[in-house]
Design a protein around this motif. Structure first.
Motif, PDB file in Angstrom:
ATOM      1  N   ASP A 184       8.539   1.944  -7.023  1.00 55.96           N
ATOM      2  CA  ASP A 184       7.846   2.415  -8.223  1.00 55.96           C
ATOM      3  C   ASP A 184       6.628   1.548  -8.526  1.00 55.96           C
ATOM      4  O   ASP A 184       5.728   1.971  -9.255  1.00 55.96           O
ATOM      5  CB  ASP A 184       8.801   2.405  -9.419  1.00 55.96           C
ATOM      6  N   THR A 185       6.595   0.349  -7.978  1.00 55.92           N
ATOM      7  CA  THR A 185       5.448  -0.537  -8.174  1.00 55.92           C
ATOM      8  C   THR A 185       4.279  -0.125  -7.289  1.00 55.92           C
ATOM      9  O   THR A 185       3.131  -0.005  -7.747  1.00 55.92           O
ATOM     10  CB  THR A 185       5.835  -1.993  -7.856  1.00 55.92           C
ATOM     11  N   THR A 186       4.562   0.098  -6.025  1.00 55.97           N
ATOM     12  CA  THR A 186       3.510   0.424  -5.060  1.00 55.97           C
ATOM     13  C   THR A 186       3.262   1.919  -4.942  1.00 55.97           C
ATOM     14  O   THR A 186       2.250   2.343  -4.377  1.00 55.97           O
ATOM     15  CB  THR A 186       3.888  -0.099  -3.669  1.00 55.97           C
ATOM     16  N   GLY A 187       4.172   2.709  -5.474  1.00 55.74           N
ATOM     17  CA  GLY A 187       4.110   4.147  -5.294  1.00 55.74           C
ATOM     18  C   GLY A 187       4.926   4.570  -4.094  1.00 55.74           C
ATOM     19  O   GLY A 187       5.278   3.770  -3.218  1.00 55.74           O
ATOM     20  N   HIS A 188       5.242   5.849  -4.061  1.00 57.04           N
ATOM     21  CA  HIS A 188       6.037   6.417  -2.975  1.00 57.04           C
ATOM     22  C   HIS A 188       5.146   7.333  -2.140  1.00 57.04           C
ATOM     23  O   HIS A 188       4.028   7.677  -2.549  1.00 57.04           O
ATOM     24  CB  HIS A 188       7.226   7.173  -3.556  1.00 57.04           C
ATOM     25  N   PRO A 189       5.602   7.738  -0.966  1.00 58.37           N
ATOM     26  CA  PRO A 189       4.757   8.581  -0.109  1.00 58.37           C
ATOM     27  C   PRO A 189       4.357   9.883  -0.783  1.00 58.37           C
ATOM     28  O   PRO A 189       5.113  10.469  -1.556  1.00 58.37           O
ATOM     29  CB  PRO A 189       5.644   8.838   1.116  1.00 58.37           C
ATOM     30  N   SER A 190       3.147  10.341  -0.433  1.00 58.12           N
ATOM     31  CA  SER A 190       2.634  11.612  -0.946  1.00 58.12           C
ATOM     32  C   SER A 190       2.756  12.735   0.062  1.00 58.12           C
ATOM     33  O   SER A 190       2.701  13.904  -0.318  1.00 58.12           O
ATOM     34  CB  SER A 190       1.156  11.463  -1.337  1.00 58.12           C
ATOM     35  N   CYS A 191       2.891  12.398   1.359  1.00 57.66           N
ATOM     36  CA  CYS A 191       2.900  13.410   2.419  1.00 57.66           C
ATOM     37  C   CYS A 191       4.054  13.136   3.370  1.00 57.66           C
ATOM     38  O   CYS A 191       4.480  11.983   3.546  1.00 57.66           O
ATOM     39  CB  CYS A 191       1.590  13.384   3.203  1.00 57.66           C
ATOM     40  N   VAL A 192       4.507  14.193   4.045  1.00 55.86           N
ATOM     41  CA  VAL A 192       5.602  14.057   4.998  1.00 55.86           C
ATOM     42  C   VAL A 192       5.505  15.167   6.028  1.00 55.86           C
ATOM     43  O   VAL A 192       5.066  16.277   5.734  1.00 55.86           O
ATOM     44  CB  VAL A 192       6.968  14.105   4.266  1.00 55.86           C
ATOM     45  N   THR A 193       5.897  14.851   7.260  1.00 61.73           N
ATOM     46  CA  THR A 193       6.001  15.859   8.317  1.00 61.73           C
ATOM     47  C   THR A 193       6.894  15.297   9.415  1.00 61.73           C
ATOM     48  O   THR A 193       7.268  14.111   9.404  1.00 61.73           O
ATOM     49  CB  THR A 193       4.621  16.239   8.878  1.00 61.73           C
ATOM     50  N   PHE A 194       7.233  16.137  10.371  1.00 61.64           N
ATOM     51  CA  PHE A 194       7.943  15.709  11.575  1.00 61.64           C
ATOM     52  C   PHE A 194       6.984  15.751  12.752  1.00 61.64           C
ATOM     53  O   PHE A 194       6.166  16.668  12.875  1.00 61.64           O
ATOM     54  CB  PHE A 194       9.135  16.633  11.865  1.00 61.64           C
ATOM     55  N   PHE A 195       7.104  14.739  13.636  1.00 58.20           N
ATOM     56  CA  PHE A 195       6.252  14.726  14.824  1.00 58.20           C
ATOM     57  C   PHE A 195       6.920  13.910  15.918  1.00 58.20           C
ATOM     58  O   PHE A 195       7.290  12.752  15.700  1.00 58.20           O
ATOM     59  CB  PHE A 195       4.873  14.140  14.497  1.00 58.20           C
ATOM     60  N   GLU A 196       7.107  14.532  17.059  1.00 53.93           N
ATOM     61  CA  GLU A 196       7.690  13.878  18.234  1.00 53.93           C
ATOM     62  C   GLU A 196       8.977  13.125  17.888  1.00 53.93           C
ATOM     63  O   GLU A 196       9.127  11.940  18.193  1.00 53.93           O
ATOM     64  CB  GLU A 196       6.661  12.936  18.884  1.00 53.93           C
ATOM     65  N   GLN A 197       9.886  13.821  17.260  1.00 55.63           N
ATOM     66  CA  GLN A 197      11.216  13.276  16.919  1.00 55.63           C
ATOM     67  C   GLN A 197      11.147  12.119  15.929  1.00 55.63           C
ATOM     68  O   GLN A 197      12.085  11.329  15.814  1.00 55.63           O
ATOM     69  CB  GLN A 197      11.957  12.819  18.183  1.00 55.63           C
ATOM     70  N   ARG A 198      10.058  12.030  15.202  1.00 58.06           N
ATOM     71  CA  ARG A 198       9.930  11.022  14.156  1.00 58.06           C
ATOM     72  C   ARG A 198       9.659  11.719  12.821  1.00 58.06           C
ATOM     73  O   ARG A 198       8.987  12.749  12.775  1.00 58.06           O
ATOM     74  CB  ARG A 198       8.798  10.035  14.445  1.00 58.06           C
ATOM     75  N   LEU A 199      10.182  11.137  11.753  1.00 57.85           N
ATOM     76  CA  LEU A 199       9.837  11.558  10.404  1.00 57.85           C
ATOM     77  C   LEU A 199       8.663  10.695   9.949  1.00 57.85           C
ATOM     78  O   LEU A 199       8.730   9.459   9.998  1.00 57.85           O
ATOM     79  CB  LEU A 199      11.030  11.386   9.467  1.00 57.85           C
ATOM     80  N   VAL A 200       7.581  11.354   9.537  1.00 59.89           N
ATOM     81  CA  VAL A 200       6.340  10.643   9.251  1.00 59.89           C
ATOM     82  C   VAL A 200       5.995  10.778   7.771  1.00 59.89           C
ATOM     83  O   VAL A 200       5.968  11.891   7.230  1.00 59.89           O
ATOM     84  CB  VAL A 200       5.181  11.200  10.104  1.00 59.89           C
ATOM     85  N   PHE A 201       5.713   9.644   7.136  1.00 61.71           N
ATOM     86  CA  PHE A 201       5.289   9.614   5.740  1.00 61.71           C
ATOM     87  C   PHE A 201       3.887   9.018   5.649  1.00 61.71           C
ATOM     88  O   PHE A 201       3.432   8.321   6.568  1.00 61.71           O
ATOM     89  CB  PHE A 201       6.249   8.768   4.894  1.00 61.71           C
ATOM     90  N   ALA A 202       3.224   9.276   4.536  1.00 58.86           N
ATOM     91  CA  ALA A 202       1.877   8.723   4.373  1.00 58.86           C
ATOM     92  C   ALA A 202       1.502   8.675   2.903  1.00 58.86           C
ATOM     93  O   ALA A 202       2.046   9.403   2.069  1.00 58.86           O
ATOM     94  CB  ALA A 202       0.855   9.565   5.137  1.00 58.86           C
ATOM     95  N   ALA A 203       0.545   7.790   2.619  1.00 60.28           N
ATOM     96  CA  ALA A 203      -0.193   7.776   1.352  1.00 60.28           C
ATOM     97  C   ALA A 203       0.649   7.417   0.142  1.00 60.28           C
ATOM     98  O   ALA A 203       0.957   8.254  -0.697  1.00 60.28           O
ATOM     99  CB  ALA A 203      -0.890   9.115   1.130  1.00 60.28           C
ATOM    100  N   THR A 204       1.010   6.144   0.038  1.00 54.45           N
ATOM    101  CA  THR A 204       1.518   5.649  -1.236  1.00 54.45           C
ATOM    102  C   THR A 204       0.323   5.361  -2.136  1.00 54.45           C
ATOM    103  O   THR A 204      -0.828   5.335  -1.682  1.00 54.45           O
ATOM    104  CB  THR A 204       2.353   4.368  -1.048  1.00 54.45           C
TER     105      THR A 204
END
Length: 853
Positions: free
Chosen positions: A324-344
């Protein structure tokens, strides 16, 4: 003046911008339209009437915006999720998912009605559907709110919280069940709904919003859903501490331990530990812990999940990247058997990849030997800090930021991404809006930052990189005001739907391989808004100030202010604002076409006989002292698509309308484009519609969602006079077995200016007259053609052999129509459908003469 015949063989240009009216040199000009409203362009070239919508349910709270999100477990198990303020509702098979039966044993005839259902388990405010009741059939098939519940009883209220008075209902005799509308509690507020991003794998959906922990929505059955915080394993973490501040655990073993910092330096920018750090991970000395409470800015209580090597003070520590201090991810997707997050919030350009095949494990093996399957943390380097707005997985991972678009690869053509070979290259500099992109074939379609342009990002071998042409270049007006949501209906015609800020739904028939990029607009039946006039500063309203009321049929009535004795259609300005408003109300009420009420200097106006389409609008010639509001089009606020196994993909919408003076938001879905041409009762060209099929009847009820609305009717496949819904019911003029009832809408095609017939250059700007036209149709009934909307010729389809109270089969072929047009310079052709009947135009063949003089 030679006679010539023109061929308009297709409409794959779609609706073109008014700025292209003079570009008759464009290849798309002859296949384009000035107006393409409530029509869908087929890739084959025809323009067909869009199907109507079926009513499903009112949203949880019509006072708040609501969003649709699809959930696809498989092609046979697909759901539509209604995200509203702090809750989710689930739809499947064209209806809401309900909880199990609660047996009803009694319903009182009282105000309010009281239902007895032993151990029902409901809470006040729950919404229930009642069915199967004997005697008191007035409650069957309707939804109610639970109020004043006890263990075995509950009172009934309507959606507005008004008690249901059952005193006049039939006496309850036996039976009946109630079913609670299934709901899931969420942390998401109304203002956050359209910023949610999601990615799904099988029966689990990950949901992101920067203000909340990543949520995991899991489904194990139709009414078995859970929404939980994702408990990430071993990360992700920010960069290591570079200050002299140390962290010391009270004990190295697992369990609840105190962790003490030697100073606040290096912790949250020097502020030390904050209350918003609860739930944040800490890693040092080979151990992992999660903060559970804050004792001070230098001391926290944490649960140690992996033991520390020892309890020594250490400077090489890491704080979690998600909090909650730094923020949580804004985006998510799956790619090559990985769960990908981005943009806190604190790291808007950073991408976080999970371990390969282990979606919730973010172990990047910090300080150890990096393996190919380890988690990855990568921050995009660019000249400006531009937040990541979307991620889409195609052959590569496409990342859209506020300032440009990037492609992520493993450094080789077919190499998998690893921590040591990840490569992110910028492809274009357009910038993306904060709306998820969609994948169509090998292309990624995304909304540019200003929400006015949809761009097609695809690999181009000529430039050995990605290019992103503007898909709205020929129809920039189509996105006026900005788009708010995008969805893709792959079957049957590859249409991209988008909601517009002003409530219109726009569509793009998109088949790049056939060079089909055709825009069309859709305005749904019904209306939103109320016609009012607010009086202020009455003493300065000039004598003779005019108010023009335009009725739903297009005719106008003027009312005028006066300081003397008021005559017909005049109102006197006197005494104060309230008195003047009352005088205005009386003047309007005296006119046969209107009914008016007044309260606190606000005059509310309705038509005494509203048309099924059109709006009551008001133009004030003193916008300061006589402020007007008008009726307007129904507003589409959300759109989403779910696939099906063997049929057309199903498009759901949420539409906001004014119903009986109140704002209502309804979940509806578009019917299939295809219909049985041998069965007129299969036609579905009404909005917010319901159907009846059974024994012949004249009275139809269950229409509470259209209370007070003028509805159109298709009875046994034939058109029927419009009716106004009263007490949730209508009475037909003739009995019918199969009936469709809903809100009418108009489908309209207007061609571009014809350019033909001149023997001396172009015919643009020259006087011409269309004297005859052949309309080639496919499965069509009841079309009008003309040169002007005020003078349309209805094409005859019914012959003397057809009974007047029965439908006629759809017509396929040519109809020749004598055109009513005069000599003019434009040469427009209008084709319109106003009835709840099918309409597909294959081509138009006008014949005209052009004056070269």
């Amino acid at each position: 003046m030679a006679r010539v015949a023109v061929q308009l063989t297709n409409f794959t240009g779609g609706e073109l911008s008014p700025r292209l009216d003079g570009r008759n040199d464009l290849a798309k000009y002859s296949s384009g339209c000035s107006t393409l409203e409530n029509l869908v362009v087929y890739p084959h070239g025809s323009a067909a009437r869009r199907p109507g919508t079926n009513f499903v349910a009112e949203v949880a709270d019509s006072t708040k915006k609501t969003r649709l999100i699809p959930f696809e477990f498989s092609t046979t198990q697909t759901y539509m999720l209604e995200f509203s303020n702090l809750k989710i509702r689930v739809f499947k098979d064209n209806g809401a998912v309900l909880e199990g039966d609660k047996t009803i044993s009694a319903i009182t005839k009282a105000n309010p009605a009281v239902v007895t259902a032993t151990s029902h388990g409901y809470e006040n405010g729950d919404e229930v559907l009642i069915s199967g009741v004997g005697g008191m059939t007035e409650v069957n098939g309707k939804r109610f709110l639970v109020a004043d519940k006890t263990t075995n009883t509950f009172e009934l209220q309507d959606k507005d919280g008004t008690d249901i008075n059952s005193s006049g209902f039939t006496t309850y005799t036996s039976g009946g069940v109630s079913n609670k509308v299934f709901e899931i509690t969420t942390p998401y507020l109304e203002a956050e709904l359209f910023d949610l991003k999601f990615a799904q794998s099988a029966d689990v959906m990950y949901i992101c919003h920067p203000n909340h922990e990543v949520e995991k929505l899991s489904r194990t059955g139709h009414t078995s859903w859970t929404l939980t915080d994702v408990d990430f394993t071993k990360g992700p973490f920010l960069d290591p501490n570079t200050t002299a501040t140390t962290l010391t655990p009270s004990n190295a073993a697992t369990g609840s331990r105190n962790i003490t910092a030697s100073a606040t330096t290096g912790i949250n920018g020097g502020s030390g530990f904050l209350s918003t750090d609860v739930g944040r991970q800490i890693h040092f000395n080979s151990g992992y812990a999660t903060i559970t409470s804050i004792t001070s800015t230098t001391v926290v209580v944490a649960t140690v999940t992996v033991a520390f090597a020892n309890a020594n003070a250490i400077t090489n520590w890491f704080l979690g990247a998600f909090s909650d201090t730094t923020g949580h991810p804004s985006c998510v997707t799956f790619f090559e058997q990985r769960l990908v997050f981005a943009a806190t919030l604190n790291n808007p350009q950073t991408v976080y990849f999970s371990k390969s095949g282990d979606y919730e494990n973010m172990d990047a093996n910090l300080g150890g030997t990096i393996a190919d399957d380890d988690a990855i943390i990568y921050t995009i380097a660019s000249n400006q800090v531009n937040a990541i707005r979307f991620m889409t997985a195609t052959r590569t991972l496409i990342i859209g930021t506020a300032g440009g678009e990037f492609a992520v690869s493993g450094g080789g053509t077919d190499s998998a991404i690893t921590p040591t070979n990840i490569l992110i290259k910028k492809q274009s500099n357009h910038g993306a809006a904060n709306i998820d992109a969609i994948s169509v074939g090998n292309a990624t379609l995304f909304l540019q930052r200003a929400r006015r342009k949809i761009r097609e990002l695809a690999y181009n071998f000529d430039v050995d990189g990605y290019v992103a042409p503007d898909m709205t270049i020929l129809a920039e007006h189509i996105t006026e005001g900005g788009l708010t949501q995008v969805a893709y209906q792959q079957e049957p015609n590859q249409i991209i739907y988008a909601t517009r800020e002003d409530g219109e739904l726009v569509g793009l028939t998109y088949q790049r391989e056939q060079q089909v990029i055709a825009w069309h607009r859709h305005i749904f039946g019904g209306r939103f808004g109320i016609a009012t006039l607010t009086v202020s500063d009455y003493a300065n309203i000039a004598n003779g100030t005019k108010l023009t009321l335009t009725k739903s049929d297009g005719t106008t009535v003027d009312f005028t202010s006066t300081t003397g004795t008021a005559g017909t259609n005049e109102f006197k300005t006197e005494t104060n604002n309230n008195t003047t408003a009352t005088n205005l109300k009386n003047a309007i009420n005296a006119h046969d076409n209107f009914t008016a009420t007044v309260s606190s200097a606000v005059v509310t106006i309705t038509e005494t006989a509203h048309e099924a389409t059109g709006y009551l609008t008001i133009k004030s010639f003193d916008k300061t002292r006589l402020t007007a509001t008008s009726e307007g089009k129904a507003m589409v606020e959300s759109v989403a698509v779910i696939p099906t196994d063997d049929k057309e993909y199903q498009t759901y919408v949420i539409i906001k309308r004014t119903i009986n003076g109140s704002t209502r938001r309804y979940v509806e879905y578009l019917n299939e484009l295809d219909f049985d041409e041998t069965d007129n009762t299969s036609f579905n060209f009404l909005d917010s519609a319901l159907s009846y099929s059974g024994s012949a009847v004249t009275t139809l009820s269950g229409l509470q969602h259209l209370e007070g609305q003028v509805v159109s009717i298709l009875a046994d496949g034939a058109t029927h006079p419009n009716k106004t819904v009263a007490s949730g019911a209508i009475t037909l003029d003739r009995s019918a077995k199969d009936v469709k009832i809903g809100l009418a809408f108009i489908s309209l095609l207007q061609t571009m200016r014809l350019d033909a017939g001149s023997q001396d250059g172009t015919s643009q700007g020259k006087t011409k007259r269309i004297f005859d036209i052949t309309v080639r149709m496919f499965e069509t009934i009841g079309v009008e053609v003309g040169s002007d909307l005020s003078d349309m010729e209805r094409i005859p389809f019914r012959s003397s052999a057809n009974l007047m109270d029965e439908g006629i089969p759809p017509f396929t072929g040519d109809k020749e129509v004598e055109f009513r047009g005069n000599y003019e310079t434009d040469g427009f052709i209008f084709v319109r459908q106003t009835q709840p009947l099918p309409f597909t135009i294959l081509s138009l063949y006008p014949r005209l003469v052009t004056n070269d003089g």
